[in-house]
Each structure stands twice: as structure tokens, then as C-alpha cells.
Design an enzyme around this catalytic site. Structure first.
Site, PDB file in Angstrom:
ATOM      1  N   CYS A   1     -14.846   1.515 -15.119  1.00  0.00           N
ATOM      2  CA  CYS A   1     -15.575   1.336 -13.843  1.00  0.00           C
ATOM      3  C   CYS A   1     -16.127  -0.087 -13.832  1.00  0.00           C
ATOM      4  O   CYS A   1     -17.341  -0.302 -13.850  1.00  0.00           O
ATOM      5  CB  CYS A   1     -16.690   2.359 -13.711  1.00  0.00           C
ATOM      6  SG  CYS A   1     -16.191   4.084 -13.903  1.00  0.00           S
ATOM      7  N   ALA A   2     -15.243  -1.067 -13.784  1.00  0.00           N
ATOM      8  CA  ALA A   2     -15.596  -2.450 -14.122  1.00  0.00           C
ATOM      9  C   ALA A   2     -16.463  -3.146 -13.088  1.00  0.00           C
ATOM     10  O   ALA A   2     -17.248  -4.034 -13.434  1.00  0.00           O
ATOM     11  CB  ALA A   2     -14.323  -3.261 -14.352  1.00  0.00           C
TER      12      ALA A   2
ATOM     13  N   ASP B   1     -11.126  -0.377 -11.631  1.00  0.00           N
ATOM     14  CA  ASP B   1     -12.137   0.187 -10.743  1.00  0.00           C
ATOM     15  C   ASP B   1     -11.418   0.929  -9.630  1.00  0.00           C
ATOM     16  O   ASP B   1     -10.325   0.517  -9.203  1.00  0.00           O
ATOM     17  CB  ASP B   1     -13.042  -0.896 -10.153  1.00  0.00           C
ATOM     18  CG  ASP B   1     -14.350  -0.327  -9.620  1.00  0.00           C
ATOM     19  OD1 ASP B   1     -15.384  -0.479 -10.318  1.00  0.00           O
ATOM     20  OD2 ASP B   1     -14.358   0.287  -8.542  1.00  0.00           O
TER      21      ASP B   1
ATOM     22  N   GLY C   1     -17.396  -6.974 -13.319  1.00  0.00           N
ATOM     23  CA  GLY C   1     -16.876  -7.406 -14.604  1.00  0.00           C
ATOM     24  C   GLY C   1     -17.869  -7.965 -15.591  1.00  0.00           C
ATOM     25  O   GLY C   1     -17.460  -8.557 -16.594  1.00  0.00           O
ATOM     26  N   GLY C   2     -19.165  -7.773 -15.376  1.00  0.00           N
ATOM     27  CA  GLY C   2     -20.145  -8.342 -16.290  1.00  0.00           C
ATOM     28  C   GLY C   2     -19.982  -7.870 -17.723  1.00  0.00           C
ATOM     29  O   GLY C   2     -20.007  -8.674 -18.667  1.00  0.00           O
TER      30      GLY C   2
ATOM     31  N   CYS D   1     -27.366   2.740 -15.467  1.00  0.00           N
ATOM     32  CA  CYS D   1     -28.631   2.026 -15.309  1.00  0.00           C
ATOM     33  C   CYS D   1     -29.647   2.966 -14.665  1.00  0.00           C
ATOM     34  O   CYS D   1     -30.322   2.619 -13.704  1.00  0.00           O
ATOM     35  CB  CYS D   1     -28.457   0.739 -14.505  1.00  0.00           C
ATOM     36  SG  CYS D   1     -27.625   0.935 -12.925  1.00  0.00           S
TER      37      CYS D   1
ATOM     38  N   ASP E   1     -18.999   2.850 -17.342  1.00  0.00           N
ATOM     39  CA  ASP E   1     -20.290   2.429 -16.776  1.00  0.00           C
ATOM     40  C   ASP E   1     -20.386   3.123 -15.422  1.00  0.00           C
ATOM     41  O   ASP E   1     -19.981   2.575 -14.399  1.00  0.00           O
ATOM     42  CB  ASP E   1     -20.327   0.911 -16.653  1.00  0.00           C
ATOM     43  CG  ASP E   1     -21.676   0.386 -16.206  1.00  0.00           C
ATOM     44  OD1 ASP E   1     -22.650   1.158 -16.230  1.00  0.00           O
ATOM     45  OD2 ASP E   1     -21.749  -0.795 -15.831  1.00  0.00           O
TER      46      ASP E   1
END
Length: 400
Positions: free
Chosen positions: A239-240, A260, A243-244, A351, A298
Site C-alpha cells: 500500500c505504497a 497501490d 512511497g515514503g 498511523c 501500511d
């Protein structure tokens, strides 16, 4: 722009937001038409808008849920003089009415009750906590509930990641200092730098343009640093998004592929990778094949750990959306797991501060997928300095 003109602009943007326009879109629409506004004006207006959204409930309790009410209460909360802003002069807000002044005087905030476990609706408003979410957050955060909610009312620090593909943290800090950007190492991650002065210069700085640093929250950096990566490992960022984390993993020497479900979210990966001096393969939605040493999921989430940066998400979230997110989290976890080689790892990150998105999802996955085990779990809140973040590292049993 005068302070009063900035306040009037923020009022108009907040009113558009309260009518349904996303805050970022409302700010962009204003900026495109505001040729008279310099970069300092735009930054100041943005700060007024986002400060109001972080503290929307407490400000509305004092001034009312309108642009005028939020900004008037914000002026008082900052110790400012209302008659210096609401002057009625050109480009300034109209003078406050007797009714508005009476409300502001009656709604003075004495702060939440000392016993957060028995917080009333008024106390929760003082903490800027959505009332329906308070029981979940209180249960998950325990004694940290009130300190975390208070922290979420403040602006988040700006963190940079030293790009290990080009330099180390000390060299990155020195390069930034040469351009007047002051930083300090942050203990959450060996690559993390907190910007303490010159934040608005970062994106134009040579150190940024040449890929010595990337903007990335310290908690996010900490989670990537905790991944069991060796140079040459094949890694899938399932789930890019922008791209961080893919960039940070590639900087550690991993061979990274980014995927993604919405290809448009990955549009910045190629230029970011070129600037950083790393290679990231982009996979089309649904085009993932084979197995990998490590798969990072993520997952889409409430973002409750990032409310300092995305305050409107706090007020937009509801129970139905949270339930839909839980279902999606289960789905992407199972999909990512299918691409982990025997003996490999599945990293689950959000997050979020909510256990229903974190530990509960991992427990549900483990119950439904024999042959997997939990190796590491880590949870961070804004009290650590960075965003709230969850990380679970799952191991797939080796073949045979």
C-alpha cells in the site's frame, strides 16, 4: 496582508470548509486567486485555518461553529485583542456584534475536569476529542488519554530523514545548517532530524533538492528502521501511496517494489526515487505476482495518530467509516500475506491510536491464518514526539 486581512481570509476558507469543501482544496482555491498574497501571507493563513481545525470543538464551544466564531475564539485563546482584528476596515472582518461578544465572554474555557475518566461533553470539547470516539481512545490510551489529546491540539514538528543512500544524519544536518536550516537529532530513529529553525526553507534547500534528506515523520522512520532488512532483500510495499517508506527501505539497500490499488497515488515515487538515488519498481494495481522476503502493509486507517497534521480527519471520521476501515485492513493484510515467502515477514503498520485498527486486526489475522506468529509489536503516540503509530511484525513459518 494585515493580520486582520489574514483573519478575514481564514474565516472565508473555514466557512467553505464547514460547508463541505476539504480544507486543502479551499486553501488551494484561495491561493490560486490571491495574486496579491505573498508566501508569508499564504503560510500565515494556512496556519490560522489548521490551528482552528485542530481545536475546532473547543473554539466552537466559545465562539460558535462558524468561520467568525472559530477565528474570534482563536484570537482570544492566543491572548489577542478582538478589536484589533474585527475592525470592519477594508479586508478586515466586520466588528463583532453584542451577541457574538456575549457568547465569547460566556464561553470562556476553564479546561477539562481533573478526572478524565469522567469527562463530560464540555470536557471532551476542551480536549478537542470527538465525543463518540472518547470511550475507545480512553480504553486504548489509558492514563495517556488526556495528554495525547492535548498534544493533538498542537502543530506537529517537521521531521526529515537523512537519506542513507547519499549520506548519514550528521552529514545531512551539516548540509542543512550551511543553508540556515537548524536541526537536532531525534531519538526515535537513527536517521531522524527535527527541524528547529528554517522549516519554510526546506523544500528549496540544496540538501533537499539533491536528495540528502526527505520529509518523513520520526515515528514512520522508527518503524522502517525496525524492519529486519538486509541489503538485497526483496521487499513489496503493498500500500505504497507516495512511497515514503519504500524510499526509506530502498535507502537501506533493499530491492523494493511499490504497489497501490490506486496508481495515481504513486505518481511521485519515480521523481522522488531519482532525487534520492535509489531504484523502486512500480507495479500496476492488481499486478503483484510471486513471493517476497518482506511485505509491508501500511494499511488505510483513521489516521488518528496524525491528527496534528490532518485535523479535519478527526471530525470527519464516524463509526461507519471506522468499521469499513477495519474490514479493509483485514482484506489488505490477507492479500499481503499471500505474497510472503515461507520463512519471510509481513509488516503491518498504521498511523492509528485505536486498537481496533491495530492489535485487534493482527489478532484476527493470526486466528484465521495458521502458520503465522507475532514477532514484534510497537506502539507510539505523539507523546514520543512523532505521530501515533502501530507496527506489528509477523513471521511466516518456514516450509517443511
Amino acid at each position: 496582508m494585515t493580520p486582520a486581512a489574514r483573519a478575514q481570509t481564514a474565516i472565508e476558507i473555514l466557512d467553505r470548509h464547514l460547508d463541505g469543501t476539504p480544507a486543502e482544496a479551499a486553501l488551494t482555491q484561495w491561493a490560486r486567486g490571491a495574486r496579491f498574497a505573498g508566501s508569508g501571507d499564504r503560510a500565515a493563513v494556512r496556519d490560522l485555518v489548521y490551528d482552528a481545525l485542530r481545536c475546532r470543538a473547543s473554539l466552537a464551544a466559545r465562539g460558535g461553529l462558524t468561520g467568525r466564531g472559530l477565528i474570534a475564539a482563536q484570537v482570544l485563546a492566543a491572548g489577542g485583542a478582538l478589536d484589533a482584528i474585527f475592525t470592519g476596515a477594508r479586508h478586515a472582518p466586520a466588528p463583532l456584534t453584542p451577541e457574538e461578544l456575549a457568547r465569547l465572554a460566556a464561553g470562556a474555557d476553564d479546561g477539562p475536569a481533573a478526572n478524565a475518566a469522567e469527562s463530560s461533553a464540555e470536557d471532551l470539547a476542551a480536549l478537542d476529542c470527538p465525543e463518540w470516539l472518547a470511550p475507545l481512545l480512553r480504553a486504548d490510551l489509558g492514563a495517556d488519554f488526556e495528554p495525547v489529546m492535548r498534544a493533538q491540539r498542537q502543530r506537529a514538528p517537521l521531521f526529515l530523514r537523512a537519506n542513507l543512500a547519499r549520506n548519514d544524519r550528521a552529514a545531512a544536518a551539516a548540509a542543512l545548517a550551511a543553508e540556515g536550516i537548524e536541526t537536532t537529532p531525534h531519538p526515535l530513529a537513527p536517521t531522524a532530524l527535527e527541524v528547529t529553525a528554517g522549516a519554510r526553507r526546506v523544500q528549496g534547500a540544496r540538501a533537499y533538492v539533491e536528495g540528502l534528506v526527505e520529509v518523513q515523520d520520526a515515528s514512520s522512520q522508527a518503524m522502517v528502521a525496525a524492519l529486519p532488512l538486509a541489503p538485497g532483500d526483496r521487499v513489496l510495499d503493498y500500500c505504497a501511496g507516495g512511497g515514503g517508506k519504500a524510499l526509506a527501505m530502498a535507502a537501506r539497500g533493499a530491492r523494493v517494489a511499490a504497489h497501490d490499488v490506486e496508481a495515481a497515488r504513486m505518481r511521485d515515487i519515480a521523481p522522488r526515487a531519482a532525487r534520492a538515488g535509489v531504484r523502486i519498481e512500480k507495479l500496476a494495481p492488481g499486478a503483484v505476482r510471486g513471493v517476497w522476503d518482506l511485505v509491508l502493509v501500511d494499511a488505510p486507517c483513521s489516521g488518528s495518530g496524525t491528527w496534528r497534521r490532518t485535523p479535519e480527519a478527526k471530525w470527519r471520521l464516524d463509526a461507519a467509516r471506522l468499521a469499513a476501515l477495519n474490514a479493509l485492513q483485514d482484506q489488505v493484510l490477507a492479500e499481503g500475506a499471500a505474497h510472503v515467502r515461507p520463512g519471510g515477514h509481513l509488516a503491518y503498520m498504521t498511523c492509528s491510536l485505536l486498537s481496533c485498527e491495530n492489535g485487534a486486526r493482527v489478532a484476527a489475522f493470526l486466528a484465521a491464518h495458521p502458520g503465522w506468529s507475532l514477532a514484534v509489536r510497537q506502539d507510539l503516540t505523539p507523546l514520543s514526539g512523532g505521530d501515533g503509530f502501530h507496527f506489528s511484525l509477523l513471521c511466516r513459518a518456514a516450509a517443511g
